[in-house]
Design a protein around this motif. Structure first.
Motif, mmCIF file in Angstrom:
data_model
loop_
_atom_site.group_PDB
_atom_site.id
_atom_site.type_symbol
_atom_site.label_atom_id
_atom_site.label_comp_id
_atom_site.label_asym_id
_atom_site.label_seq_id
_atom_site.Cartn_x
_atom_site.Cartn_y
_atom_site.Cartn_z
ATOM 1 N N ASP A 149 -3.093 -5.851 0.410
ATOM 2 C CA ASP A 149 -2.640 -4.551 0.915
ATOM 3 C C ASP A 149 -3.722 -3.489 0.725
ATOM 4 O OD1 ASP A 149 -0.926 -2.681 2.045
ATOM 5 O OD2 ASP A 149 0.178 -2.302 0.178
ATOM 6 N N GLU B 294 1.466 10.755 -3.360
ATOM 7 C CA GLU B 294 1.483 10.110 -2.050
ATOM 8 C C GLU B 294 2.939 9.799 -1.747
ATOM 9 O OE1 GLU B 294 1.307 6.786 0.954
ATOM 10 O OE2 GLU B 294 1.751 6.415 -1.129
ATOM 11 N N HIS C 58 -6.053 6.088 5.808
ATOM 12 C CA HIS C 58 -6.161 4.629 5.951
ATOM 13 C C HIS C 58 -4.869 4.003 6.459
ATOM 14 C CE1 HIS C 58 -3.979 5.157 2.314
ATOM 15 N NE2 HIS C 58 -3.671 3.889 2.303
ATOM 16 N N ASP C 59 -3.761 4.760 6.385
ATOM 17 C CA ASP C 59 -2.478 4.196 6.809
ATOM 18 C C ASP C 59 -2.213 4.462 8.282
ATOM 19 O OD1 ASP C 59 -1.454 2.787 4.612
ATOM 20 O OD2 ASP C 59 -0.850 4.645 3.618
ATOM 21 N N GLN D 51 3.869 -7.944 -4.154
ATOM 22 C CA GLN D 51 3.829 -6.640 -4.839
ATOM 23 C C GLN D 51 5.185 -6.446 -5.523
ATOM 24 O OE1 GLN D 51 2.532 -4.864 -1.063
ATOM 25 N NE2 GLN D 51 1.012 -3.664 -2.162
ATOM 26 N N PHE E 107 7.391 -3.696 -0.853
ATOM 27 C CA PHE E 107 6.297 -3.840 0.115
ATOM 28 C C PHE E 107 6.116 -5.330 0.410
ATOM 29 C CE2 PHE E 107 6.062 0.338 -1.714
ATOM 30 C CZ PHE E 107 5.747 1.144 -0.646
ATOM 31 N N HIS F 110 4.458 -0.705 -8.143
ATOM 32 C CA HIS F 110 4.429 -2.159 -8.196
ATOM 33 C C HIS F 110 3.099 -2.660 -8.741
ATOM 34 C CE1 HIS F 110 3.481 -0.654 -4.091
ATOM 35 N NE2 HIS F 110 2.374 -1.351 -4.279
ATOM 36 N N TYR G 285 -3.883 -2.246 -2.833
ATOM 37 C CA TYR G 285 -2.681 -1.675 -3.457
ATOM 38 C C TYR G 285 -1.797 -2.731 -4.128
ATOM 39 C CZ TYR G 285 -3.863 2.881 -1.549
ATOM 40 O OH TYR G 285 -4.493 4.063 -1.286
ATOM 41 N N ASP H 93 0.322 6.557 -5.960
ATOM 42 C CA ASP H 93 0.639 5.780 -4.762
ATOM 43 C C ASP H 93 2.122 5.437 -4.715
ATOM 44 O OD1 ASP H 93 -0.286 3.998 -2.462
ATOM 45 O OD2 ASP H 93 0.785 2.580 -3.729
ATOM 46 N N ALA H 94 2.717 5.615 -3.556
ATOM 47 C CA ALA H 94 4.107 5.211 -3.303
ATOM 48 C C ALA H 94 5.054 5.734 -4.381
ATOM 49 C CB ALA H 94 4.200 3.684 -3.191
ATOM 50 N N PHE I 47 7.707 -2.756 5.546
ATOM 51 C CA PHE I 47 6.894 -3.631 6.394
ATOM 52 C C PHE I 47 7.801 -4.646 7.091
ATOM 53 C CE2 PHE I 47 3.232 -3.041 3.117
ATOM 54 C CZ PHE I 47 2.728 -1.943 3.799
ATOM 55 N N ARG J 257 -4.189 9.693 -7.792
ATOM 56 C CA ARG J 257 -3.327 9.645 -6.608
ATOM 57 C C ARG J 257 -2.167 8.707 -6.908
ATOM 58 N NH1 ARG J 257 -2.432 6.017 -2.556
ATOM 59 N NH2 ARG J 257 -2.169 6.677 -0.412
#
Ligand code: GLC
Length: 635
Positions: free
Chosen positions: A133, A318, A387-388, A244, A240, A176, A136, A276-277, A218, A274
């Motif tokens: 990922d 994020e 990037h997403d 993960q 995800f 995760h 990630y 993440d998620a 996803f 940052r």
């Protein structure tokens, strides 16, 4: 002071006895421990958790290198370093930008020359082997991906960046870990302590109850939110990908682990973490398991611990969530100013693309006007691409407010930016089409989505000029919104979609890689005058130069948005004590008209336009060229 907080102070004082900066640390404890306590107490039996957190704070402090302690003192004197008009962010993958960490160090001059003050290096901690990922799925938070370098290289790079006036952002995945992380392996080995780091269920009963209200992140390559694992003989929560594994933040040991990891990264020289998620870390039956109140309490506890042990460090959330939920990540109510310092402005990004496709700013105005003010110590991170993929997060109520149907507009945007829509200028691709909900997201670089790729293929010079102007108009909105603008690597040269990822089996299934091209150093070192890339680069540099002269872009006031009588003419107004800034954007490829009254409270007459650095006289109806972006103050 709460009795337990006082006991924690005594514990800290004895642990750091004799430390040269011990007095400063205790002052910070006195200042921030109440926040730490309150955050912990919202979620856990705080008295049981605080001593462990205090132990980590003491250890991190003792290991903190003295140049970083000096940086702590500097940053406490200038806490708005990420908010002011000089702040310009750059986001890059280490390997795609410069091969490895040593390569990044060699390109610092490039960044300083561009005006960058903040560098987010995309995930670089050791990920699982194979598909991960984009990094990630972390296997080890304390080592660097081996092909990029070592932790010592990272710390050395941080020092070089600091000397060059650049702050370093690192990703921290809180939701995760990779299935290969040691915690997950111990859980697989049957260790009850580590099984409790995850959310594991014997059978489908509870997962099915959760699934009733859970969306899928996803749907195309990782449907469902739980994965059967033979070694666990259970279903493990996997929001995800199946490799993960979601962490169990109801277990306070997880929080203590992350305080320690944050301290470790801070001590390598990270300036911004940052998160993440972050929206996903707390689960509640009967909800979508995002944005739960406990998320903010946990962030407050992490933030307060960080402020005590490494005050130079800020947090960036994020949270790619709806407009009504995102503000809480910068802090609302009792959490105001006590959680993340920065948060991605996903709505602004989506609305800019929407406005360009529709040649109409009304929906943008409806959506952004509903945002509450953010705490004065915080900032949006504004961006056009990252990037997403782009999820078309158009709120039904906002669409309704301008007489549009939310679902139809989302479908329109997905089709428009894939290039399928008749007459579209864009060249992107669908990401994660969900047949159940009809939802489709979009991949593609900024330049390709803005029409540069299609225009190059057409071979028509006028179409290309228009596409470049459109891209720059969009970036001008990002740079002019206030807060920290982020340049996604390569956008400053108009890099196009790159299908090269298809050759790598670990990437081929995920078309987000099409908008993650490698840096084109040939173009950088030999720009062809008048070429597409050179024109885009010059225009981006103009935006950065113009920003530096505009204290009104400091993040601590908000942007008022409106359209004129013409929905294709968008106005941003920033009323700042340093002077009012009025920004005017033409969202279309045809000439429009702007009137002096549209620029209130600026008086009609002579005005300074900062992007072109010229003086204009606006004392009657004035032509606004296609995709014009004007940043005006009184002359
Ligand atoms: C964030 C990242 C995204 C990743 C996800 C799961 O949203 O930006 O790339 O897939 O988190 O870690």
């Amino acid at each position: 002071m709460h009795e337990e907080v006082a006991r924690g102070r005594a514990r800290l004082a004895s642990l750091i006895a004799g430390d040269a900066d011990g007095h400063d640390l205790l002052m910070r404890y006195d200042r921030w421990a109440p926040d730490l306590w309150a955050g912990l107490a919202e979620v856990y039996a705080a008295a049981d958790v605080l001593p462990a957190v205090v132990d980590v704070i003491a250890a991190v402090h003792q290991q903190r290198p003295s140049p970083l302690r000096e940086r702590d003192r500097e940053r406490l004197l200038r806490p708005d370093w990420f908010q002011d008009e000089h702040a310009v962010g750059y986001v890059a993958y280490t390997d795609l930008f410069a091969g490895d960490l040593a390569g990044v160090a060699q390109h610092i001059d490039y960044l300083t020359d561009l005006g960058v003050t903040y560098l987010h290096l995309m995930p670089l901690l050791t990920p699982r082997p194979g598909a991960n990922d984009g990094g990630y799925a972390v296997m080890d938070y304390r080592s660097v991906r081996s092909d990029l370098g070592t932790m010592a290289d990272l710390a050395a790079l941080a020092r070089s960046l600091h000397s060059a006036g650049i702050s370093l952002t690192l990703d921290l995945v809180l939701n995760h870990v990779a299935r290969e992380h040691v915690w997950a392996q111990k859980a697989q080995g049957g260790d009850p302590k580590y099984r409790d780091y995850f959310r594991i269920f014997d059978d489908r009963t509870v997962p099915d109850e959760y699934e009733a209200t859970l969306p899928e992140v996803f749907p195309a390559f990782a449907p469902g939110n739980f994965t059967w694992d033979e070694d666990l003989s259970g279903w493990v929560w996997t929001t995800f990908n199946e490799w993960q594994w979601d962490l169990n933040w109801a277990n306070p040991d997880v929080l203590v682990e992350f305080v320690d990891i944050i301290g470790f990264l801070a001590n390598q020289g990270a300036d911004c973490i940052r998160l993440d998620a972050i929206a996903f870390i707390w689960k509640r039956m009967g909800t979508n398991c995002q944005n739960q109140p406990e998320v903010h309490a946990l962030t407050q506890a992490l933030r307060a611990a960080t402020r005590i042990m490494s005050p130079a460090v800020v947090f960036k959330a994020e949270a790619i969530v709806g407009p009504q939920d995102v503000i809480a990540y910068l802090g609302q109510g009792s959490h105001a100013g006590r959680v993340s310092d920065l948060a991605y402005h996903n709505s602004l990004m989506v609305q800019i693309w929407s406005a360009l496709a529709a040649r109409d700013g009304r929906l943008l105005v409806a959506a952004l006007s509903r945002f509450d003010a953010i705490p004065a110590t915080t900032s949006w991170a504004t961006y056009l691409r990252c990037h997403d993929d782009i999820g078309w997060a158009i709120d039904d109520a906002d669409a309704g407010a301008v007489g549009w149907d939310g679902f139809s507009h989302r479908s329109f945007l997905a089709e428009f930016y894939s290039g399928e829509f008749e007459g579209s200028f864009a060249a992107g691709a669908h990401f994660q089409s969900n047949p159940l909900t009809g939802d489709r997201r979009t991949s593609g670089t900024a330049a390709s989505l803005a029409g540069v790729e299609t225009a190059l293929h057409s071979g028509d010079a006028a179409t290309l000029s228009t596409a470049i102007e459109r891209l720059i108009c969009a970036y001008a909105m990002v740079f002019g919104f206030g807060g920290l603008p982020l340049i996604y690597m390569g956008d400053e040269w108009g890099l196009l979609n790159d299908e090269g990822y298809l050759a790598d089996p670990a990437k081929a299934g995920d078309n987000r890689w099409m908008h993650r091209p490698a840096m084109d150093w040939d173009t950088v070192s030999h720009p062809v005058i008048g070429s597409m890339s050179a024109r885009i680069n010059a225009a981006v540099r103009d935006l950065i130069r113009a920003r530096h002269h505009l204290p009104a872009l400091h993040a601590n006031v908000s942007t008022e948005c409106r359209v004129t009588d013409d929905p294709a003419v968008l106005v941003f107004r920033r009323r700042h004590p340093a002077g009012t800034l009025i920004e005017v954007y033409n969202l279309s490829e045809s000439t429009r008209v702007v009137w002096p009254g549209d620029l209130a409270p600026l008086a009609s007459g002579s005005l300074h336009e900062h992007i072109s650095d010229t003086t204009m006289v606006i004392d009657g109806p004035t032509q606004l060229p296609p995709y014009a972006a004007w940043w005006l103050t009184s002359a």
